[in-house]
Design a protein around this motif. Structure first.
Motif, short mmCIF file in Angstrom:
data_model
loop_
_atom_site.label_atom_id
_atom_site.label_comp_id
_atom_site.label_asym_id
_atom_site.label_seq_id
_atom_site.Cartn_x
_atom_site.Cartn_y
_atom_site.Cartn_z
N GLU B 33 51.65 40.93 51.30
CA GLU B 33 51.27 42.17 50.60
C GLU B 33 50.59 41.85 49.26
O GLU B 33 50.49 42.70 48.39
CB GLU B 33 52.51 43.05 50.37
N VAL B 34 50.13 40.61 49.10
CA VAL B 34 49.50 40.22 47.83
C VAL B 34 48.02 40.65 47.85
O VAL B 34 47.24 40.19 48.69
CB VAL B 34 49.60 38.69 47.60
N GLU B 35 47.67 41.54 46.92
CA GLU B 35 46.29 42.05 46.87
C GLU B 35 45.48 41.31 45.81
O GLU B 35 45.95 41.04 44.72
CB GLU B 35 46.27 43.55 46.56
N THR B 36 44.23 41.00 46.17
CA THR B 36 43.27 40.47 45.20
C THR B 36 42.27 41.57 44.91
O THR B 36 41.69 42.13 45.84
CB THR B 36 42.54 39.23 45.78
N GLN B 37 42.12 41.91 43.64
CA GLN B 37 41.19 42.99 43.29
C GLN B 37 39.75 42.52 43.36
O GLN B 37 39.44 41.38 43.01
CB GLN B 37 41.48 43.47 41.85
N PHE B 38 38.89 43.40 43.80
CA PHE B 38 37.46 43.08 43.88
C PHE B 38 36.92 42.92 42.47
O PHE B 38 37.12 43.78 41.62
CB PHE B 38 36.72 44.21 44.60
N PRO B 39 36.20 41.83 42.18
CA PRO B 39 35.71 41.64 40.81
C PRO B 39 34.62 42.63 40.45
O PRO B 39 33.71 42.89 41.24
CB PRO B 39 35.16 40.20 40.83
N ASP B 40 34.72 43.20 39.25
CA ASP B 40 33.75 44.19 38.78
C ASP B 40 32.33 43.65 38.79
O ASP B 40 32.08 42.54 38.32
CB ASP B 40 34.10 44.62 37.34
N GLY B 41 31.42 44.47 39.29
CA GLY B 41 29.99 44.14 39.19
C GLY B 41 29.48 43.16 40.23
O GLY B 41 28.28 42.91 40.30
N CYS B 42 30.38 42.59 41.03
CA CYS B 42 29.96 41.54 42.00
C CYS B 42 29.64 42.15 43.37
O CYS B 42 30.04 43.27 43.68
CB CYS B 42 31.07 40.51 42.19
N LEU B 43 28.97 41.37 44.17
CA LEU B 43 28.74 41.69 45.57
C LEU B 43 29.15 40.49 46.40
O LEU B 43 28.90 39.35 46.01
CB LEU B 43 27.25 41.91 45.86
N ILE B 44 29.74 40.75 47.55
CA ILE B 44 29.99 39.67 48.51
C ILE B 44 28.89 39.80 49.55
O ILE B 44 28.68 40.88 50.11
CB ILE B 44 31.36 39.83 49.19
N VAL B 45 28.18 38.72 49.78
CA VAL B 45 27.04 38.77 50.72
C VAL B 45 27.21 37.69 51.78
O VAL B 45 27.56 36.54 51.46
CB VAL B 45 25.70 38.55 49.98
N SER B 46 26.98 38.07 53.01
CA SER B 46 26.97 37.05 54.07
C SER B 46 25.99 37.47 55.16
O SER B 46 25.56 38.62 55.22
CB SER B 46 28.36 36.87 54.68
N ARG B 47 25.67 36.50 55.94
CA ARG B 47 24.76 36.74 57.05
C ARG B 47 25.34 36.08 58.28
O ARG B 47 25.93 34.99 58.18
CB ARG B 47 23.44 36.07 56.70
N THR B 48 25.19 36.74 59.42
CA THR B 48 25.67 36.14 60.66
C THR B 48 24.53 36.10 61.67
O THR B 48 23.54 36.83 61.53
CB THR B 48 26.82 36.94 61.30
N ASN B 49 24.72 35.26 62.69
CA ASN B 49 23.76 35.30 63.80
C ASN B 49 24.14 36.45 64.73
O ASN B 49 25.04 37.23 64.43
CB ASN B 49 23.69 33.94 64.51
#
Lengths: 249, 158
Positions: B33-49
């Protein structure tokens, strides 16, 4: 008939002379006449793009979609280390220190820079504030955005991060950054119209080797760039896709 | 993908679940139940095939997922699947992007250490010459109100 080059109107006014020097260098390098046409705002730029009146452009990421996808422009290069980020500012004596404390019904000072406005808008989303919840007040430049926030005309303002960093200490004392984007992936790009497609490789080579001699470094310095870096077609397409994902809901 | 191991977890207080993915593969996941908060101002970006295998990612993806970059490249994106998420959400995602449309949704992701983080995700098909060649996913900070709504809604979708 000379070719026409333009610069996205969000460039710093201090750099006008640098862009004229760059244009002179480019004309000499590729042995072509190029007229540097500076525009006052993004609507004027839109008009030029629509009229197919541009052959070379240092483009804002937002304009790349229509230039590349609709007008078949070709990517050339980007300045290394220069990314477009946005800051949301608020009056320094405001009780609000986190975005989540903002409430719908905000008045927001904005310029016509589409990428800054897009990033500012999506930053507000996490505070449950949608584009319908804000009233935009148009400003001609970032100083006016800051002044509007300082004198209470608007609650917050959207500013390009580079422009925020260069505000005077007097102005900065009266505002505070509520949030600063850290996207690291949006950047301006130098593009070429398809009319000059057969010169693409030559222009890429000239720009990306500009830092290799003292005169080139001086020229780059006058634009506040360190070095041009090649932008491949797929890099540009990827940024366009990224911009697509960032449109507000 | 390997099953998760208790020694990788940030907390000894965890639960187990067996997930079956759309490709028929299975994995035992351990979650806390340990939550990590999304960092302010950031984006997580990924690409898949086209098969959902991760080909590109950015630094924020690595930081938020708790994995190393080399542990993520070449893995299916569902390495982040949290058992709280209803499979219907991902079925809708795939159906949408395969129609060359953009998908949005609120997603609870699983970290390598068993913790979780909420995101507002947008997935688009990367279309070149009329064909989908890959998918890009961008995650940004979600609104707390929307996350609260999803916490009520998602358990009803199993």
């Amino acid at each position: 008939m000379p070719y026409t080059m333009t610069i996205s109107p969000d460039f710093k006014p201090d750099l006008i002379s640098g862009w004229y020097i760059f244009n002179t260098w480019l004309q000499k390098t590729i042995s072509e006449d190029i007229h540097l046409e500076l525009v006052n705002d993004f609507s004027e730029l839109d008009q030029l793009i629509e009229n197919d009146a541009i052959d070379l452009i240092y483009a804002n990421p937002f304009d790349m979609t229509k230039l590349i996808r609709d007008k078949s422009f070709l990517p050339i290069a980007k300045p290394i280390g220069k990314v477009d980020e946005a800051v949301i500012i608020i009056k320094s004596d405001s009780d609000i220190d986190v975005l989540e404390s903002l409430q719908p019904g905000l008045k927001v000072s904005v310029t016509d820079a589409p990428d800054v406005n897009m990033v500012g808008t999506i930053l507000l989303e996490s505070a449950d504030i949608t584009p319908d919840d804000i009233e935009k007040v148009d400003c001609s430049n970032y100083i006016t955005v800051a002044k509007n926030v300082i004198n209470g005309t608007t609650d917050i303002g959207f500013i390009l991060a580079d422009a925020y960093d260069e505000l005077s200490s007097l102005v900065k004392k009266q505002i505070k950054p509520l949030i600063r984007s850290k996207i690291h992936m949006l950047h301006h790009t130098f593009l070429l119209s398809p009319k000059l497609a057969d010169r693409q490789a030559e222009i890429i080579a000239a720009l990306t080797s500009l830092h290799n001699d003292d005169n080139g470094l001086k020229l780059l310095n006058s634009l506040e760039f360190e070095q041009w870096q090649l932008v491949e077609n797929e890099d540009a397409e990827f940024m366009i896709d990224l911009m697509d994902t960032l449109q507000p809901k | 993908m390997q099953d998760m191991k208790p020694e990788d977890l940030a907390s000894k207080d965890y639960q187990e679940a067996n997930l079956t993915y759309h490709d028929g593969t299975q994995r035992k996941v351990l979650y806390t139940e340990v939550e990590t908060q999304f960092p302010d101002g950031c984006l997580i970006v990924s690409r898949t095939n086209l098969d959902g295998i991760i080909t590109h990612l950015n630094k924020s993806f690595v930081e938020m997922s708790g994995f190393l970059e080399e542990e993520l490249i070449g893995q299916p994106h569902h390495i982040l699947r949290h058992p709280f998420m209803p499979p219907a959400a991902f079925a809708d995602l795939w159906q949408t992007v395969q129609k060359k449309e953009k998908w949005h949704g609120y997603v609870k992701n699983l970290r390598k250490d068993g913790g979780f983080y909420w995101v507002y995700a947008t997935v688009i098909p990367n279309i070149r010459n009329g064909e989908i060649i890959s998918y890009t996913s961008v995650r940004r900070k979600p609104s707390a109100k929307k996350v609260a709504e999803c916490m009520e809604l998602y358990p009803t979708l199993f």
